[in-house]
Design an enzyme around this catalytic site. Structure first.
Site, PDB file in Angstrom:
ATOM      1  CB  CYS A   1      31.004  38.666  59.835  1.00 49.65           C
ATOM      2  SG  CYS A   1      29.978  39.825  60.778  1.00 49.65           S
TER       3      CYS A   1
ATOM      4  CD  GLU B   1      30.895  37.339  63.689  1.00 53.07           C
ATOM      5  OE1 GLU B   1      30.547  36.327  63.052  1.00 53.07           O
ATOM      6  OE2 GLU B   1      30.074  38.134  64.190  1.00 53.07           O
TER       7      GLU B   1
END
Length: 163
Positions: A121, A81
């Site tokens: 993330c 990510e």
């Protein structure tokens, strides 16, 4: 022939991107899409120029018996990510979706059970302006999560670790 639905199509792309991952434990791929255009891709792996775990032959977190979801500062990899987000311009990510697929290399190459972005993330996803997260559970099934849920259900206020 039955046409693949759009969400699984993008999750298939994320799965292929994940095949470039350099982690010994998991292969994650991420694809950011806005208005049916792929904006960016990313996979988990060591920062450019540093040795990859697959080349070193060991995982430091595994050697130290660090539980899943904890002590990511010890990990050599940048998450899929994060790599997708840092490879895209923010204006292209506002209102977008990120598609995540993870393969557990320690579990007969099955999909990662209950895969989710880590807390770091999640923060990147929020600040990038991404609106939706799609996470593959198996070849045809996935979860759709509104990023607003990450904001409203802030695990950091509870001191919750992991995923």
């Amino acid at each position: 022939m039955i046409r693949r639905d759009k969400i699984n199509y993008y999750l298939d792309l994320a799965e292929v991107v994940g095949q470039r991952a350099t982690c010994l434990r998991k292969q994650y791929g991420a694809v950011i899409v806005n208005n049916d255009e792929v904006v960016s891709t990313g996979y988990n792996g060591a920062p450019r120029g540093r040795a990859n775990c697959i080349d070193l032959g060991f995982c430091i977190r595994e050697q130290m018996n660090v539980p899943r979801g904890e002590r990511y500062e010890l990990c050599r990899s940048v998450h899929a990510e994060a790599n997708a987000i840092i490879s895209a311009a923010r204006e292209r990510m506002i209102g977008s979706a990120i598609y995540l697929s993870g393969i557990d290399l320690r579990d007969n190459n099955n999909y990662v059970e209950n895969g989710n972005p880590c807390s770091m993330c999640k923060r990147l996803i929020i600040n990038a302006g991404i609106e939706m997260v799609y996470i593959r559970d198996d070849k045809d099934n996935y979860r759709a999560i509104r990023v607003q849920d990450y904001i409203e259900n802030d695990e950091s206020l509870r001191g919750q670790m992991g995923y």
